[in-house]
Structure formats: C-alpha cells, structure tokens
Design a protein around this motif. Structure first.
Motif, short mmCIF file in Angstrom:
data_model
loop_
_atom_site.label_atom_id
_atom_site.label_comp_id
_atom_site.label_asym_id
_atom_site.label_seq_id
_atom_site.Cartn_x
_atom_site.Cartn_y
_atom_site.Cartn_z
N TYR A 9 0.81 -1.22 0.00
CA TYR A 9 0.00 0.00 0.00
C TYR A 9 0.84 1.27 0.00
CZ TYR A 9 -4.40 -2.42 0.42
OH TYR A 9 -5.48 -3.19 0.16
N ILE A 10 2.10 1.19 0.42
CA ILE A 10 2.91 2.38 0.18
C ILE A 10 4.16 2.01 -0.60
CG2 ILE A 10 2.02 3.70 2.14
CD1 ILE A 10 4.89 3.40 3.30
N HIS A 11 3.99 1.20 -1.62
CA HIS A 11 5.12 0.87 -2.49
C HIS A 11 5.56 2.14 -3.23
CE1 HIS A 11 7.72 -1.06 -5.22
NE2 HIS A 11 6.95 -0.92 -6.26
N ARG A 12 6.84 2.49 -3.04
CA ARG A 12 7.31 3.76 -3.60
C ARG A 12 8.42 3.57 -4.64
NH1 ARG A 12 7.66 7.16 2.00
NH2 ARG A 12 8.63 5.31 2.82
N ALA A 13 8.67 2.30 -5.01
CA ALA A 13 9.64 1.98 -6.06
C ALA A 13 11.05 2.48 -5.75
CB ALA A 13 9.16 2.53 -7.40
N PHE A 14 11.52 2.20 -4.55
CA PHE A 14 12.88 2.59 -4.16
C PHE A 14 13.93 2.04 -5.10
CE2 PHE A 14 11.49 2.84 0.50
CZ PHE A 14 11.44 4.20 0.45
N GLU A 15 13.76 0.77 -5.49
CA GLU A 15 14.83 0.12 -6.24
C GLU A 15 14.94 0.70 -7.64
OE1 GLU A 15 14.33 -4.11 -5.79
OE2 GLU A 15 14.55 -3.96 -3.63
N LYS A 16 13.80 1.02 -8.23
CA LYS A 16 13.82 1.66 -9.54
C LYS A 16 14.38 3.07 -9.42
CE LYS A 16 12.21 1.50 -13.94
NZ LYS A 16 12.46 0.41 -14.87
N LEU A 17 13.97 3.75 -8.37
CA LEU A 17 14.44 5.12 -8.13
C LEU A 17 15.96 5.14 -7.97
CD1 LEU A 17 13.08 7.86 -7.75
CD2 LEU A 17 12.92 7.39 -5.32
N ALA A 18 16.49 4.12 -7.26
CA ALA A 18 17.93 4.07 -7.02
C ALA A 18 18.70 3.89 -8.31
CB ALA A 18 18.25 2.95 -6.04
N GLU A 19 18.08 3.31 -9.32
CA GLU A 19 18.78 3.13 -10.59
C GLU A 19 18.90 4.43 -11.37
OE1 GLU A 19 16.93 -0.01 -12.79
OE2 GLU A 19 17.35 -1.48 -11.23
N ARG A 20 18.23 5.47 -10.89
CA ARG A 20 18.28 6.76 -11.58
C ARG A 20 19.05 7.81 -10.80
NH1 ARG A 20 16.10 3.69 -14.48
NH2 ARG A 20 14.28 3.98 -15.81
N ARG A 21 19.63 7.43 -9.69
CA ARG A 21 20.25 8.43 -8.83
C ARG A 21 21.74 8.18 -8.68
NH1 ARG A 21 16.74 11.32 -5.06
NH2 ARG A 21 14.76 11.32 -6.10
N PRO A 22 22.56 9.25 -8.69
CA PRO A 22 23.97 9.07 -8.35
C PRO A 22 24.11 8.56 -6.91
CG PRO A 22 23.57 11.26 -9.24
CD PRO A 22 22.25 10.62 -9.06
N TYR A 23 25.26 8.01 -6.61
CA TYR A 23 25.42 7.31 -5.32
C TYR A 23 25.12 8.18 -4.11
CZ TYR A 23 27.25 3.28 -7.72
OH TYR A 23 27.35 2.19 -8.52
N ASN A 24 25.59 9.43 -4.14
CA ASN A 24 25.36 10.24 -2.94
C ASN A 24 23.91 10.71 -2.82
OD1 ASN A 24 25.56 11.89 -5.09
ND2 ASN A 24 26.95 13.37 -4.18
#
Lengths: 401, 173, 185
Positions: free
Chosen positions: A53-68
């Motif tokens: 119910y609060i799936h926010r797609a962290f893993e997909k989001l992390a693939e679009r973000r620089p490490y810091n």
C-alpha cells in the motif's frame, strides 16, 4: 502447532466462520496493512495479508540516482532508525570503492547507529504497551526519544529523515553541543528507561496479555529467514554486529540477548535488553573515542568545504564532478549487511561503472519476516493478533520499499 | 573442525555438479557461482543438507535485467549464508527472455515465498511450483513488470514537469 | 463566566449576545476530532506531535478518532500510493459533514521525491484538501501550524457550507456525489 490450537481449528464450524478485514486503516495496524481474517468467534482460523500500500519503487528510483543521492532514499526505508540505513548504504559504497575509514569515524558511526537502535526499539516497545491498553507507556519514552532527535539535529539538521553522514565519513564533527547533549543523555536516559521498564516488564496484566501471543519456533523462524530481535526472541543468537563485525563493532563488549518462546513478551524483553546493551556500546565508544579526522581522505566522493569551492580550482572541479555524478567507479557486485533496527539490513549493489547503480536491491528484514504472520496468529484471539503485529515491528516504509 | 573457505565450497560444488557450474569468481570476498538454471534448486537443497557446508540461511533473492545480453537477459541471484562457517555465497542463473522459468525454492525455505513473488512482480520471472505466484507490491491489474529496464520510472500522469529543458524527451528513459 | 473575547458580541450586565453561527464555529474549532491517516515517515512525526513534548491536546485534539464517521479532520500524513488511493477516497466519503482535510508532508501534497510509477502525485487528485503542510517530513511545529490554520478555517466557514453550490461543484470535480443532507452517497 500445539495440540490446543489444533483442537480449536478442528472444532471450527464452517457455519460460524466469519470473514473480517483487519486493515488497511485500522487504529492498531500502525501503518497501512490489510489482513483478511477468517474467524470463528474470537479465534483466528486463517489470515491473508495484502501489502504494497505504500510501495514507492525505491529500487527503480535508485537506478536513476547518483550514489550520494541514494542516501536520502534509504532514510525512508525504516524511518524509525534512519541513520542505520544511511550509514549502511555509505559503507556499501565504501566497500565497492575500497577505502580505509579512520577509526574515529567508525566509532562516531557506532554511537549514532546505537542511538538510532534505541530510538527504534523505544517506539516499538512503547507501541506494544499502547496496544495492550497502556497509553502512559507511549508518553513516557517519547519525551526521552525527543532527546535522540535533538542529537540527530546537531549532526544533520533533521529530526527523522536524517541523511546522516557522507560517503567516507560525516559531514561535520561532533559539535560541542552534541557532546554536552550526549553526556546528559547518557546520564538521564537510563533512569527514565528503567522507569519505563518497571511499568511493563513485570506488570501482571501486561505479562498475561503478551505471554504466548504470537509465538514462533526457532526452526520456523530460520526457515522464514527471520533476523534481528524477532529471531533472537525465538532463541537464535544471530546478530550481524557479532557475526560479520563492521565499523569496529569487534572492539566493544556487549551481549546478544535471546528469548525462549519467540512470543510477544520475549520480543519485548529482547528489545528492552538490547536498549541497555546499546547504551553500553555508546558509553564504551564515547569513552574511547579516538582522536583524528571525522572523514576519510576521499576527494572523489566527499564534497569539499564551500569556502574552498569558491577559492580553489581543484576543489571546484571535485565539487562539480560529485554534484554531476561524474566519478569513476569500479565495476562489481557488493553485498553489505548491517544490523538494522529490525534485523539484517542488506544492500546488494551491482555497479557497471556508471554514475548510478545498475541494480540496487535492499534486503528489507520486515518484508521477509512479515510473511510468517498468518502462521504466528493461527488459533489465537484477535486481540493477540494486534499485539503480535505491533511486536514484530512491521515498518511500512521498509515493508513495501 | 576447520572452518571452510570459498575455495573449498567451490571445489565441493564443482565435484557434485560438474558441468552445471558454468562460471565462478570471487567478488569482494564473496563467492559467485553461475549455474544452469534448472539445477539451482538441487544445488541449494544439496548445500542445505550438506554436513560441512551447511548453508542454512537464505539471505535474499534478487532479479536483474540485462537487456543487451542476448540469450541471458534475466538473472536470478540467490544469496545464501552458512552460519557454521560464517560464509556468504551467491548463486546465479541466467534466463533467456522467452523462457523465464525457474524452479521455486519455497520447499527449502519458507521465506522464499515473498522473495519470489517480489521478483515475479518486478521482473516477470516465473517460479515453477510456487504455491501462490501473484503480484505483491504493485496493483494486481498492472500490465507490465516495472523493474525491467525499458520502462520509465516516472509517473506518466504528471503534467507539471517538462524534461525537455534538461535534454530529455518525456517518453524516453 | 468570562466573556468570549474573539467574537463580535453585544455585551451587557451578565449577558453576551452573538451570532449562533459564530458561537458554534468557535466550539467546533476547539474540539476537532482528527482521523490520523498516517502511512509512513510523516506518521512518526505526527506521533511526536501527539506525544508529550508537543502535546496536541492543547488544541482539544487529543481524541483520535479512528472511525471516519465520528471524525471532523482527516490528517493524511505520508505517501499515498495508487494502490491506496481508493481506500483514502472511501475513508473521506465515509466522514460526516462538516469535514476538513489536512495534507501533511511533501508526499501527500505532491508526491514529494517519489516521482515514480506507483505513487499518487498528491492527494488533491482524489480528494479536496484544505491545508497543505510542506516538508519531508514537516516538524511537529509545522504540523501544529497547519492544524491552527484548519482552526481558522473552521471558525470562518458557514455551518451551511455543505449546501452551497460552490461546495457541491467542488466535490463534483472529484466525482463525489452528495445527497440532500450534504453527505457523500
């Protein structure tokens, strides 16, 4: 499954079985989870969870973000103990790039992480009290918990989503106010905590309500890949801090408390004891805090001070490269685990050398152990199911990623 | 008994599974073994029951999508942990995009249930023999597998963002 | 009995006259029963707001109403995913008039940092919102300010708001139909 529960399940008359929704919005779910329960009177025959119910797609989001820029995402995993998530992620990147972290940073991290563990366990245990009908046990520890927030604020400026630390160390050293507040916390907290403990730990009503509520055996817990306090309550002494020490945990003397029955009372007691052990670790780390720098020498990842950026060409170049995510990174696969508030919090990072991770998977302890919930509440009354849910400490952010 | 190390694990797995061990490497101290996908279930079962190797804990299951690798577009990664030897181990199987089937390990570890459902939800990998393979985090009526590389991250219904000014077309990655 | 200061009144020896509307509004504003729809991080800050340090009961709001029927104020704190959207809308529809909505945190207001396929980009896409509180998460002081803004609204709004054409039109834009009593069908 005990004989008693088997009898209950066998005696259930299909004509009496009712289906009820426990959640998604229910005062005692503390988050949004749905459980569809089949009940015979008060006894639960079977249940089925719905999550996401609060799936926010962290893993997909992390693939679009620089490490810091991934550190702020990790804040929102288990938001009751954000600094552990932040520092766990930073250590994963440090493992990938292979950097030696100064001893002082390691000790500082231990202090911050143990403070976060105290904050996490306090919220869980006080909520168990609330669900057993004792609202005082929520108000007492919360005024103490505010002091941990004040310590976070000194180090990061934020209360809850801290974005604490940087790759290679901290953004700032312990400030004088931090020292002063930490010292006073170490002095006043144990007394307040013992007062909280004395309200519940040997309270007849509380014990009667929690003993035998939601038990799980060590074998089943292992098969379900439990970790953290919930596993230890079942009697298995697995703790990442002891098994694979990170950030100099091998330097400290602490015990790993274990329970016997794996029920709500044991989970409560294990968390209470862990708070005491965390305090011991903080005291040891603070007493032996080494001299030195609060960050590693890591110009490729650690933002230079703003004054240097304006006056120094080299610093300006590094600043630009870090902000634009143009840093050279090794190719490889890393798994790093830390002991989070709820258990083994792991980061599985696949780097292809690009500015963002190729794949980043979070091993989220909540998600893994929550699937055992139907098995734990089978044959119990609904009121026990409520207590079980709060005592396994399911954090929606971590559960649904 | 002496604690076993990566090399001994590799030798033992190679001796037992021979040609099914396709590749191996040691990355950041952790042993990676690539195996034929349809033998992974047996290998994990064998490792779990083995007296000395004693791989007793399933850490997690991850899916990975490599759209460019023809014939091995999807990977399923099992991370396992032997507490007896305090050794972590990674077993991988690569699947071609037109045959995303692999055997479930829910019979070995009860905790694999949701991990496999999550991998199905994100990547569409089908775990044969899974008791209840449904979507778990996303909505049931979702018609694609969002973690695959070809799908965009952003919410498609937002109108207040215009990425053209950042050199990106709204429709591409 | 003391005189009520912030009302326009006609005062005399031992009596005070005012508009019934205004007296009711004052009573309402100081006894708002909130329904905390707390999903994630902001929920923890909301707990801190309820807790002893910030103490929401100073505003007559310590009575959390978990049943929508008896709630006046829907406090949406945290990320609302598309999967949760219909649940939130149902809760809003179940609330009896008069009702207000406080959107706490960046996620509830606009989706926040989660511009992703699974997150609803702001709850005002499915229900009307009265006050937005920004922040990720907002500090308890900010939440309290949002609550005080709600109080101002409650004081100013007519008791007959629900019958106004404007209100009907607003709900209509969210596909919420209301019956002759002003309640959602």
């Amino acid at each position: 499954m005990s004989q008693e529960i088997k009898d209950i399940l066998q005696a259930a008359d299909p004509a009496n079985v009712a289906t009820i929704n426990f959640g998604p919005t229910h005062p005692s779910t503390h988050g949004i989870f749905q459980n569809i329960l089949k009940v015979d009177g008060e006894k639960i025959i079977s249940s089925e969870q719905t999550v996401g119910y609060i799936h926010r797609a962290f893993e997909k989001l992390a693939e679009r973000r620089p490490y810091n820029q991934i550190t702020p995402i990790t804040d929102r995993l288990n938001y009751c103990s954000s600094p552990i998530n932040n520092i766990g992620w930073e250590m994963t990147v440090e493992k990938l790039i292979g950097v030696d972290i100064p001893k002082r940073v390691q000790y500082m991290r231990v202090i911050i992480m143990e403070l976060a563990r105290i904050a996490d366990h306090l919220i869980c245990n006080s909520v168990i009290g609330v669900d057993a009908g004792a609202l005082t046990s929520f108000f007492y520890p919360f005024s103490e918990r505010e002091k941990i927030y004040e310590l976070y604020e000194e180090m990061s400026g934020a209360r809850l989503t801290t974005n604490m630390g940087r790759i290679g160390g901290f953004e700032r050293d312990f400030t004088p106010v931090f020292h002063q507040k930490l010292q006073s916390f170490l002095k006043t907290f144990p007394k307040a905590f013992e007062e909280f403990d004395s309200m519940l730990a040997r309270n007849r009503i509380f014990m009667d309500r929690t003993k035998g509520a939601g038990p799980i055996s060590a074998e089943r817990a292992l098969s379900y890949s439990f970790s953290g306090p919930n596993l230890r309550a079942a009697g298995v002494d697995y703790d990442v801090r002891a098994m694979n020490p990170y950030s100099s945990y091998e330097d400290f003397d602490f015990i790993i408390p274990v329970g016997v029955n794996g029920d709500t009372y044991d989970r409560f007691m294990v968390r209470q004891e862990e708070i005491r052990q965390s305090l011991r670790i903080i005291e040891q780390a603070y007493k032996n805090l080494p001299e030195g720098d609060y960050k590693a020498d890591l110009p490729d990842f650690y933002l230079p001070p703003k004054a240097d950026v304006y006056n120094n060409m080299e610093a300006l170049i590094y600043h630009f490269k870090i902000v634009m995510g143009e840093t050279e990174l090794p190719v490889g696969e890393v798994y790093h685990a830390v002991e989070g508030g709820n258990g083994e919090l792991g980061y599985y990072l696949i780097s292809d050398g690009g500015r963002t991770p190729y794949r980043l998977q979070f091993r989220r302890p909540c998600f893994i152990y929550y699937q055992a919930y139907p098995e734990m509440i089978k044959g119990l009354p609904i009121s026990d199911a409520v207590l079980t849910l709060s005592s396994i400490n399911v954090i929606a952010g971590e559960l649904d990623a | 008994m002496e604690k076993q190390n990566n090399q001994e694990y590799l030798t033992a797995v190679q001796a037992a599974f021979g040609a099914d061990v396709l590749a191996h490497e040691e990355a950041f101290g952790m042993l990676n073994i690539e195996m034929t996908p349809n033998r992974i279930h047996d290998a994990i079962a064998w490792l779990q029951q083995h007296q000395d190797l004693s791989v007793n804990y399933l850490t997690n299951i991850a899916g990975v999508h490599y759209p460019e690798a023809v014939g091995r577009e999807f990977a399923v990664v099992y991370q396992l942990h032997s507490w007896k030897n305090n050794l972590r181990l990674r077993i991988k199987g690569y699947l071609p995009k037109d045959n995303l089937h692999i055997a479930t390990i829910t019979d070995l570890f009860a905790g694999a249930n949701w991990m496999e459902r999550e991998t199905y939800d994100f990547f569409g990998i089908i775990f044969d023999g899974h008791p209840d393979l449904r979507r778990i985090l996303n909505m049931d009526d979702m018609d694609y597998f969002p973690m695959r590389k070809e799908y965009v991250l952003e919410d498609a219904t937002r109108e207040d963002k215009d990425d053209r000014f950042f050199g990106r077309n709204n429709n591409e990655l | 009995m003391g005189k009520i200061e912030d009302l326009e009144t006609i005062n005399g020896e031992g009596y005070q006259l005012t508009n019934l509307d205004k007296a009711i509004a004052l009573a309402r504003a100081n006894s708002v029963w909130p329904l905390p729809f707390a999903t994630s991080c902001c929920g923890i800050e909301f707990m801190a707001t309820m807790g002893s340090a910030y103490d929401l009961s100073r505003f007559g709001m310590e009575r959390m109403s978990f049943t929508p029927r008896q709630a006046d104020l829907l406090i949406v704190a945290g990320t609302i995913s598309k999967k949760l959207g219909p649940v939130l809308k149902r809760v809003y529809e179940q609330m009896a008039e008069p009702k207000w909505v406080l959107s706490v945190g960046a996620c509830a207001c606009s989706g926040g940092i989660f511009d992703t396929y699974s997150v609803l980009q702001g709850i005002d896409r499915i229900i009307p919102v009265d006050v937005y509180v920004p922040g990720c998460p907002p500090r308890p002081e900010q939440i309290i300010e949002g609550v005080m803004n709600i109080h101002e609204l409650v004081k100013k709004e007519s008791n007959r708001r629900r019958y106004s054409e404007e209100y009907k039109h607003l709900l209509g834009t969210y596909q919420i139909e209301i019956d002759q009593h002003g309640e959602a069908k």
